[in-house]
Design a protein around this motif. Structure first.
Motif, PDB file in Angstrom:
ATOM      1  N   LEU A 342       0.866  -1.181   0.000  1.00 34.66           N
ATOM      2  CA  LEU A 342       0.000   0.000   0.000  1.00 34.66           C
ATOM      3  C   LEU A 342       0.904   1.232   0.000  1.00 34.66           C
ATOM      4  O   LEU A 342       1.830   1.321   0.805  1.00 34.66           O
ATOM      5  CB  LEU A 342      -0.907   0.025   1.234  1.00 34.66           C
ATOM      6  N   ARG A 343       0.629   2.176  -0.907  1.00 32.03           N
ATOM      7  CA  ARG A 343       1.453   3.374  -1.002  1.00 32.03           C
ATOM      8  C   ARG A 343       0.582   4.630  -1.070  1.00 32.03           C
ATOM      9  O   ARG A 343      -0.221   4.772  -2.000  1.00 32.03           O
ATOM     10  CB  ARG A 343       2.345   3.316  -2.254  1.00 32.03           C
ATOM     11  N   GLU A 344       0.765   5.520  -0.068  1.00 35.81           N
ATOM     12  CA  GLU A 344       0.069   6.818  -0.040  1.00 35.81           C
ATOM     13  C   GLU A 344      -1.396   6.666  -0.448  1.00 35.81           C
ATOM     14  O   GLU A 344      -1.907   7.382  -1.305  1.00 35.81           O
ATOM     15  CB  GLU A 344       0.778   7.818  -0.968  1.00 35.81           C
ATOM     16  N   LEU A 345      -2.052   5.749   0.202  1.00 40.43           N
ATOM     17  CA  LEU A 345      -3.407   5.362  -0.193  1.00 40.43           C
ATOM     18  C   LEU A 345      -4.444   6.239   0.508  1.00 40.43           C
ATOM     19  O   LEU A 345      -4.487   6.299   1.737  1.00 40.43           O
ATOM     20  CB  LEU A 345      -3.636   3.889   0.162  1.00 40.43           C
ATOM     21  N   GLU A 346      -5.266   6.909  -0.276  1.00 42.47           N
ATOM     22  CA  GLU A 346      -6.388   7.666   0.273  1.00 42.47           C
ATOM     23  C   GLU A 346      -7.676   6.987  -0.167  1.00 42.47           C
ATOM     24  O   GLU A 346      -7.908   6.766  -1.360  1.00 42.47           O
ATOM     25  CB  GLU A 346      -6.372   9.112  -0.207  1.00 42.47           C
ATOM     26  N   LEU A 347      -8.492   6.638   0.803  1.00 45.34           N
ATOM     27  CA  LEU A 347      -9.707   5.882   0.533  1.00 45.34           C
ATOM     28  C   LEU A 347     -10.903   6.800   0.380  1.00 45.34           C
ATOM     29  O   LEU A 347     -10.886   7.955   0.801  1.00 45.34           O
ATOM     30  CB  LEU A 347      -9.978   4.895   1.673  1.00 45.34           C
ATOM     31  N   ARG A 348     -11.965   6.264  -0.204  1.00 48.47           N
ATOM     32  CA  ARG A 348     -13.232   6.978  -0.198  1.00 48.47           C
ATOM     33  C   ARG A 348     -13.680   7.181   1.254  1.00 48.47           C
ATOM     34  O   ARG A 348     -13.375   6.372   2.119  1.00 48.47           O
ATOM     35  CB  ARG A 348     -14.300   6.170  -0.936  1.00 48.47           C
ATOM     36  N   TYR A 349     -14.390   8.194   1.503  1.00 46.60           N
ATOM     37  CA  TYR A 349     -14.961   8.510   2.824  1.00 46.60           C
ATOM     38  C   TYR A 349     -13.900   8.943   3.828  1.00 46.60           C
ATOM     39  O   TYR A 349     -14.163   8.979   5.019  1.00 46.60           O
ATOM     40  CB  TYR A 349     -15.766   7.332   3.384  1.00 46.60           C
ATOM     41  N   GLY A 350     -12.644   9.223   3.350  1.00 43.46           N
ATOM     42  CA  GLY A 350     -11.727   9.948   4.213  1.00 43.46           C
ATOM     43  C   GLY A 350     -10.547   9.232   4.815  1.00 43.46           C
ATOM     44  O   GLY A 350      -9.542   9.862   5.121  1.00 43.46           O
ATOM     45  N   ALA A 351     -10.585   7.930   5.039  1.00 46.46           N
ATOM     46  CA  ALA A 351      -9.459   7.238   5.676  1.00 46.46           C
ATOM     47  C   ALA A 351      -8.274   7.179   4.717  1.00 46.46           C
ATOM     48  O   ALA A 351      -8.438   7.242   3.501  1.00 46.46           O
ATOM     49  CB  ALA A 351      -9.872   5.838   6.106  1.00 46.46           C
ATOM     50  N   ARG A 352      -7.069   7.050   5.284  1.00 48.78           N
ATOM     51  CA  ARG A 352      -5.880   7.020   4.425  1.00 48.78           C
ATOM     52  C   ARG A 352      -4.777   6.188   5.048  1.00 48.78           C
ATOM     53  O   ARG A 352      -4.787   5.908   6.252  1.00 48.78           O
ATOM     54  CB  ARG A 352      -5.392   8.452   4.162  1.00 48.78           C
ATOM     55  N   VAL A 353      -3.849   5.770   4.193  1.00 49.81           N
ATOM     56  CA  VAL A 353      -2.639   5.063   4.626  1.00 49.81           C
ATOM     57  C   VAL A 353      -1.472   5.954   4.248  1.00 49.81           C
ATOM     58  O   VAL A 353      -1.019   5.955   3.095  1.00 49.81           O
ATOM     59  CB  VAL A 353      -2.514   3.677   3.954  1.00 49.81           C
ATOM     60  N   ALA A 354      -1.004   6.735   5.219  1.00 49.66           N
ATOM     61  CA  ALA A 354       0.098   7.666   4.947  1.00 49.66           C
ATOM     62  C   ALA A 354       1.384   6.872   4.750  1.00 49.66           C
ATOM     63  O   ALA A 354       1.628   5.870   5.425  1.00 49.66           O
ATOM     64  CB  ALA A 354       0.236   8.655   6.097  1.00 49.66           C
ATOM     65  N   GLY A 355       2.225   7.329   3.811  1.00 52.96           N
ATOM     66  CA  GLY A 355       3.480   6.622   3.563  1.00 52.96           C
ATOM     67  C   GLY A 355       3.196   5.294   2.902  1.00 52.96           C
ATOM     68  O   GLY A 355       2.561   5.226   1.857  1.00 52.96           O
ATOM     69  N   GLY A 356       3.640   4.231   3.531  1.00 52.11           N
ATOM     70  CA  GLY A 356       3.435   2.916   2.925  1.00 52.11           C
ATOM     71  C   GLY A 356       3.204   1.823   3.950  1.00 52.11           C
ATOM     72  O   GLY A 356       3.438   1.995   5.141  1.00 52.11           O
ATOM     73  N   PHE A 357       2.706   0.697   3.458  1.00 58.89           N
ATOM     74  CA  PHE A 357       2.505  -0.489   4.289  1.00 58.89           C
ATOM     75  C   PHE A 357       2.850  -1.708   3.434  1.00 58.89           C
ATOM     76  O   PHE A 357       2.438  -1.794   2.272  1.00 58.89           O
ATOM     77  CB  PHE A 357       1.062  -0.585   4.780  1.00 58.89           C
ATOM     78  N   ASP A 358       3.599  -2.642   4.008  1.00 61.27           N
ATOM     79  CA  ASP A 358       3.972  -3.861   3.292  1.00 61.27           C
ATOM     80  C   ASP A 358       3.631  -5.084   4.132  1.00 61.27           C
ATOM     81  O   ASP A 358       3.823  -5.088   5.357  1.00 61.27           O
ATOM     82  CB  ASP A 358       5.475  -3.868   2.990  1.00 61.27           C
ATOM     83  N   LEU A 359       3.149  -6.107   3.453  1.00 60.85           N
ATOM     84  CA  LEU A 359       2.842  -7.385   4.110  1.00 60.85           C
ATOM     85  C   LEU A 359       3.716  -8.446   3.443  1.00 60.85           C
ATOM     86  O   LEU A 359       3.720  -8.580   2.209  1.00 60.85           O
ATOM     87  CB  LEU A 359       1.360  -7.719   3.944  1.00 60.85           C
ATOM     88  N   TYR A 360       4.474  -9.191   4.261  1.00 64.59           N
ATOM     89  CA  TYR A 360       5.366 -10.220   3.744  1.00 64.59           C
ATOM     90  C   TYR A 360       5.002 -11.591   4.318  1.00 64.59           C
ATOM     91  O   TYR A 360       4.659 -11.713   5.502  1.00 64.59           O
ATOM     92  CB  TYR A 360       6.825  -9.915   4.114  1.00 64.59           C
TER      93      TYR A 360
END
Length: 540
Positions: A342-360
């Motif tokens: 996930l990279r700089e993800l802004e969702l509908r209705y306002g939530a967001r993932v600032a920066g990044g997230f990785d799942l390994y």
């Protein structure tokens, strides 16, 4: 008269003719009762019958006092104002009219004696953690969990004598659940609750165990019920072992008796052939031997039948809580494999993932947060069902998403046909052998999806996703324990033990999350952040 529910000779059947209740008797008095039982046993049906939403085929239900009923599925018109949902819009409008100087008699009739209805409504909302929800807001502005609490608030404002709650904690976050627990603890009348929420069931005074159309009562809360049930099951299993040993003994004795009788018959025949005694004497002995042999055979056969009956009776007392056991080798993910980015993800209705997230690798992620924080939106975005406002969500392995609504199933198709949709290359025999591991054996695989109970429907949806081709190496579940009984939750846990891929679970059910081996906890509260397990049970 104190409030109560009395069920007498109750009979009810499903539309296909399958009997749910056949002459059932039960009585619920003042206090909190937890109604438990496997999915499909009729818990929700019983509440609907008591609430008057269904009519019994036979028998009678008497309720002393007014009934308030909170069903599993809470659907409110999004255009409704909060005061309309609470059922006080007319009284409130009349009060405001009187305050403005309109002294029409109709307004006074509408208000009646309930002059403090607005204050009571606001106080009730506050007690349920909804103080921020104004009476003039619309339902479309509140989350799904808040709409459940609004329905409960409407019931509390009516002050019913009997309160029926069907899976009330579904879709409620940790904060809202605690508000509900407090309301349940403070309830002064008759309360009957159907729930898979262990914490809620540990607040009740007694457990009513619904099984095969009959109720067995256990004093105390759910933990006490589990202890009592474990003791009962140990005794039942001992009785099965005793009955099995007795059956083997009776079989041996019958064989021994048959051998002895055969020897006597051969000896008598030999004496007859050698004519060592007068014919009349030998004939009399033969007839006596035949009578004796018949009596012995009948006696041993009766003992054998009785032993079989005792074994059947003992076996019926042992509960058959099958577990899902599946071997899913193609779901395995190596430890260092990149699964999700996930990279700089802004969702509908306002939530967001600032920066990044990785799942390994085969990580197990718990996604928690308040109702309306955007957990479902995030999962749907990862699954490709929703476009993000900005940023990117990239899965590097095959993924499957099981939504709360379980709408991955086609209700017009059978269980087997639904699985075939996700695994078009699999043979019918292969599909059926794999479905058997999800407890859909034989004809059960041919059931239409729209006839399944909540737990069965969940199991079928889970089977369809986990047996899909290509095998999912990332599985995302949204509130998977909603509407599942305790046995079904255990079945889900055992299925996930066999799953070797990465897992993301959005849930408010903390005991369930702890049982599936969560490795990372993520909180979505405007932004996505990693938290410690200790912070998950945060106080409201």
């Amino acid at each position: 008269m104190s409030s109560s529910i009395t069920v007498t000779s109750l009979s009810y059947a499903w539309p296909d003719g399958t009997a749910v209740f056949d002459g059932m008797d039960a009585s619920f008095g003042t206090g909190r009762t937890g109604l438990v039982g496997v999915n499909g046993s009729g818990k929700s049906t019983l509440l609907k019958l008591v609430a008057g939403e269904l009519r019994p085929a036979d028998g009678m239900i008497r309720v002393a006092g007014e009934v308030g009923y909170l069903p599993q599925s809470v659907t409110l018109d999004t255009a409704l104002r909060v005061d309309q949902a609470l059922g006080i819009a007319g009284q409130r409008a009349a009060l405001h009219a009187i305050e403005s100087g309109d002294v029409s008699e109709a307004h006074f009739e509408t208000v009646g004696d309930d002059w403090d209805v607005e204050e009571r409504a606001l106080a009730t909302l506050g007690e349920l953690g909804l103080a921020h929800v104004g009476l003039d807001r619309t339902i479309g502005e509140v989350s799904g969990g808040e709409s459940v609490l609004l329905r409960l608030a409407a019931l509390l404002l009516r002050r019913p004598d009997v309160l029926l709650l069907d899976e009330p904690t579904n879709n409620l976050d940790v904060y809202a659940r605690r508000r509900l627990y407090a309301a349940v603890e403070a309830w002064p009348g008759v309360l009957v609750v159907v729930s898979h929420d262990r914490e809620l069931l540990d607040l009740v005074d007694q457990i009513a165990d619904l099984r095969s159309g009959e109720i067995t009562w256990y004093g105390g809360n759910y933990s006490a019920y589990e202890e009592a049930l474990a003791t009962e099951q140990e005794a039942a299993e001992r009785m099965v072992r005793v009955a099995e040993a007795d059956l083997k003994k009776q079989k041996r004795e019958l064989v021994d008796a048959q051998v002895k009788l055969a020897r006597r018959k051969r000896y008598g025949q030999k004496m007859f052939e050698q004519k060592r005694e007068p014919k009349i004497v030998m004939g009399a002995r033969k007839r006596a031997a035949q009578v004796s042999a018949g009596k012995h055979r009948i006696m041993h056969e009766e003992k054998l039948t009785e032993a079989k009956d005792r074994l059947d009776e003992a076996a019926e007392a042992v509960r058959d809580d099958d577990e899902i056991r599946v071997d899913l080798p193609y779901t395995a993910v190596p430890a260092g494999r990149s699964v999700l980015t996930l990279r700089e993800l802004e969702l509908r209705y306002g939530a967001r993932v600032a920066g990044g997230f990785d799942l390994y690798g085969p990580e197990r992620i718990a996604l928690v947060g308040r109702n309306g924080a955007g957990k479902t939106t995030l999962l749907r975005t990862i699954a490709g069902e929703l476009e993000p406002v900005s940023g990117e969500a990239t899965a590097h392995v095959p993924l499957r998403f099981l939504p709360q609504r379980l709408d991955v199933l086609d209700g017009s198709l059978t269980v087997a046909e639904n699985v075939a949709r996700f695994a078009p290359g699999a043979t019918n025999n292969r599909i059926r052998s794999r479905l058997a591991r999800f407890l859909f054996r034989g004809a059960r695989a041919d059931q239409s999806a729209d006839t399944l109970s909540g737990g069965e429907r969940f199991r079928a949806a889970l089977a369809a996703l986990m047996l899909a081709e290509p095998a999912p190496q990332l599985l995302m579940l949204d509130e998977p324990t909603n509407n599942l009984d305790m046995a079904s939750v255990r079945q889900l846990t055992s299925a996930l033990e066999s799953y070797e891929g990465a897992l993301i679970v959005a849930s408010h059910d903390l005991p369930f999350l702890e049982s599936v081996g969560i490795t990372r906890w993520l909180l979505l509260d405007g932004e996505l952040s990693e938290i410690t397990p200790e912070a998950v049970g945060f106080e409201a």
